[in-house]
Motif scaffolding. Sequence first.
Motif, PDB file in Angstrom:
ATOM      1  N   ASN A 135      -2.571   1.448   7.928  1.00 29.87           N
ATOM      2  CA  ASN A 135      -1.126   1.269   7.980  1.00 29.87           C
ATOM      3  C   ASN A 135      -0.773  -0.179   7.675  1.00 29.87           C
ATOM      4  OD1 ASN A 135       1.514   0.666   9.227  1.00 29.87           O
ATOM      5  ND2 ASN A 135       1.407   2.786   9.922  1.00 29.87           N
ATOM      6  N   ASP A 136       0.152  -0.395   6.755  1.00 34.95           N
ATOM      7  CA  ASP A 136       0.541  -1.753   6.348  1.00 34.95           C
ATOM      8  C   ASP A 136       1.067  -2.595   7.506  1.00 34.95           C
ATOM      9  OD1 ASP A 136      -0.224  -1.353   3.740  1.00 34.95           O
ATOM     10  OD2 ASP A 136       1.790  -0.864   3.026  1.00 34.95           O
ATOM     11  N   ILE A 193      -6.566   9.281  11.657  1.00 37.18           N
ATOM     12  CA  ILE A 193      -6.948   8.402  12.763  1.00 37.18           C
ATOM     13  C   ILE A 193      -5.722   7.656  13.276  1.00 37.18           C
ATOM     14  CG2 ILE A 193      -9.367   8.191  12.047  1.00 37.18           C
ATOM     15  CD1 ILE A 193      -8.709   5.443  10.873  1.00 37.18           C
ATOM     16  N   SER A 194      -5.739   7.366  14.567  1.00 35.20           N
ATOM     17  CA  SER A 194      -4.592   6.731  15.224  1.00 35.20           C
ATOM     18  C   SER A 194      -4.464   5.266  14.813  1.00 35.20           C
ATOM     19  CB  SER A 194      -4.749   6.817  16.740  1.00 35.20           C
ATOM     20  OG  SER A 194      -5.796   5.944  17.162  1.00 35.20           O
ATOM     21  N   LEU A 195      -3.332   4.671  15.144  1.00 41.38           N
ATOM     22  CA  LEU A 195      -3.136   3.246  14.859  1.00 41.38           C
ATOM     23  C   LEU A 195      -4.145   2.394  15.626  1.00 41.38           C
ATOM     24  CD1 LEU A 195       0.757   2.936  14.760  1.00 41.38           C
ATOM     25  CD2 LEU A 195      -0.837   2.870  12.841  1.00 41.38           C
ATOM     26  N   THR A 196      -4.444   2.764  16.856  1.00 42.22           N
ATOM     27  CA  THR A 196      -5.455   2.033  17.628  1.00 42.22           C
ATOM     28  C   THR A 196      -6.802   2.097  16.924  1.00 42.22           C
ATOM     29  OG1 THR A 196      -4.309   2.413  19.718  1.00 42.22           O
ATOM     30  CG2 THR A 196      -6.657   1.904  19.844  1.00 42.22           C
ATOM     31  N   GLU A 197      -7.173   3.264  16.447  1.00 41.68           N
ATOM     32  CA  GLU A 197      -8.432   3.411  15.714  1.00 41.68           C
ATOM     33  C   GLU A 197      -8.418   2.592  14.433  1.00 41.68           C
ATOM     34  OE1 GLU A 197      -9.310   7.874  17.485  1.00 41.68           O
ATOM     35  OE2 GLU A 197      -8.339   7.673  15.541  1.00 41.68           O
ATOM     36  N   GLN A 198      -7.267   2.505  13.800  1.00 43.81           N
ATOM     37  CA  GLN A 198      -7.160   1.697  12.586  1.00 43.81           C
ATOM     38  C   GLN A 198      -7.327   0.208  12.888  1.00 43.81           C
ATOM     39  OE1 GLN A 198      -3.890   2.676   9.914  1.00 43.81           O
ATOM     40  NE2 GLN A 198      -3.964   4.817  10.586  1.00 43.81           N
ATOM     41  N   VAL A 199      -6.774  -0.255  14.007  1.00 40.86           N
ATOM     42  CA  VAL A 199      -6.943  -1.659  14.403  1.00 40.86           C
ATOM     43  C   VAL A 199      -8.426  -1.954  14.615  1.00 40.86           C
ATOM     44  CG1 VAL A 199      -6.537  -3.335  16.255  1.00 40.86           C
ATOM     45  CG2 VAL A 199      -4.648  -1.945  15.396  1.00 40.86           C
ATOM     46  N   VAL A 224       3.717  -2.062  17.500  1.00 40.08           N
ATOM     47  CA  VAL A 224       3.082  -0.971  16.767  1.00 40.08           C
ATOM     48  C   VAL A 224       1.908  -0.425  17.579  1.00 40.08           C
ATOM     49  CG1 VAL A 224       1.814  -0.374  14.667  1.00 40.08           C
ATOM     50  CG2 VAL A 224       3.780  -1.892  14.530  1.00 40.08           C
ATOM     51  N   VAL A 225       1.109  -1.327  18.163  1.00 45.68           N
ATOM     52  CA  VAL A 225      -0.047  -0.965  18.979  1.00 45.68           C
ATOM     53  C   VAL A 225      -0.014  -1.848  20.214  1.00 45.68           C
ATOM     54  CG1 VAL A 225      -2.570  -0.905  19.111  1.00 45.68           C
ATOM     55  CG2 VAL A 225      -1.434  -0.398  16.952  1.00 45.68           C
ATOM     56  N   LEU A 284      -0.186  -2.993  10.251  1.00 43.31           N
ATOM     57  CA  LEU A 284      -1.301  -3.585  10.984  1.00 43.31           C
ATOM     58  C   LEU A 284      -1.915  -4.775  10.270  1.00 43.31           C
ATOM     59  CD1 LEU A 284      -3.132  -0.314  12.072  1.00 43.31           C
ATOM     60  CD2 LEU A 284      -1.535  -1.696  13.399  1.00 43.31           C
ATOM     61  N   LEU A 285      -1.471  -5.032   9.060  1.00 40.12           N
ATOM     62  CA  LEU A 285      -2.058  -6.113   8.263  1.00 40.12           C
ATOM     63  C   LEU A 285      -1.224  -7.367   8.332  1.00 40.12           C
ATOM     64  CD1 LEU A 285      -2.972  -4.076   5.073  1.00 40.12           C
ATOM     65  CD2 LEU A 285      -4.520  -4.824   6.877  1.00 40.12           C
ATOM     66  N   GLU A 286      -1.919  -8.490   8.452  1.00 45.34           N
ATOM     67  CA  GLU A 286      -1.246  -9.780   8.329  1.00 45.34           C
ATOM     68  C   GLU A 286      -1.003 -10.008   6.847  1.00 45.34           C
ATOM     69  OE1 GLU A 286      -2.908 -13.069  10.584  1.00 45.34           O
ATOM     70  OE2 GLU A 286      -4.225 -11.627  11.555  1.00 45.34           O
ATOM     71  N   ASP A 287      -0.082 -10.883   6.520  1.00 45.55           N
ATOM     72  CA  ASP A 287       0.240 -11.130   5.123  1.00 45.55           C
ATOM     73  C   ASP A 287      -0.964 -11.556   4.288  1.00 45.55           C
ATOM     74  OD1 ASP A 287       2.902 -10.433   5.353  1.00 45.55           O
ATOM     75  OD2 ASP A 287       3.529 -12.465   5.898  1.00 45.55           O
ATOM     76  N   ASP A 288      -1.899 -12.312   4.882  1.00 44.55           N
ATOM     77  CA  ASP A 288      -3.044 -12.778   4.106  1.00 44.55           C
ATOM     78  C   ASP A 288      -4.095 -11.701   3.866  1.00 44.55           C
ATOM     79  OD1 ASP A 288      -3.789 -12.769   6.781  1.00 44.55           O
ATOM     80  OD2 ASP A 288      -4.988 -14.592   6.640  1.00 44.55           O
ATOM     81  N   ASN A 289      -3.954 -10.539   4.494  1.00 45.59           N
ATOM     82  CA  ASN A 289      -4.884  -9.437   4.268  1.00 45.59           C
ATOM     83  C   ASN A 289      -4.347  -8.420   3.275  1.00 45.59           C
ATOM     84  OD1 ASN A 289      -6.869 -10.349   6.023  1.00 45.59           O
ATOM     85  ND2 ASN A 289      -6.004  -9.270   7.766  1.00 45.59           N
ATOM     86  N   ARG A 290      -3.153  -8.606   2.801  1.00 52.06           N
ATOM     87  CA  ARG A 290      -2.556  -7.620   1.880  1.00 52.06           C
ATOM     88  C   ARG A 290      -2.893  -7.927   0.452  1.00 52.06           C
ATOM     89  NH1 ARG A 290       3.297  -6.230   4.524  1.00 52.06           N
ATOM     90  NH2 ARG A 290       2.480  -6.000   6.569  1.00 52.06           N
TER      91      ARG A 290
END
Length: 114
Positions: free
Chosen positions: A105-106, A10-16, A52-53, A108-114
């Motif tokens: 994809n890492d 899946i694309s980065l947009t789909e991941q967002v 990235v997106v 796309l994540l904010e630090d608090d979601n990792r």
Amino acid sequence: MATESQFDNISLTEQVILLAVAAQHRDGETPVQTHDLREVCQTQLEGVDTEVVGTITEADIMRSLYRLEDEGFVEEETDQTSPTGKGRPAYTLSFAPDEVYEGVNDNLLEDDNR
């Protein structure tokens, strides 16, 4: 359960957009409709490298949700009705939100979601 290869397909947009559904799920706000997802996506993109997106449109969201449904990431529900009495599609995750956060994809994540 999602596999790593499913996320690679899946694309980065789909991941967002998948992340937005996962965030709504964690907040108890699913099933979520497309107009709500656009707002969640915009908020999410403020915390990541937007190169990235790019900007995500409602058309992007609709196309992505169809693809995510085909790939088994989300499920469509049409129980909710619009003011005109027609069903509005709303979406839920097909698996746990933690799997989404682990699989996307890492960048796309904010630090608090990792």
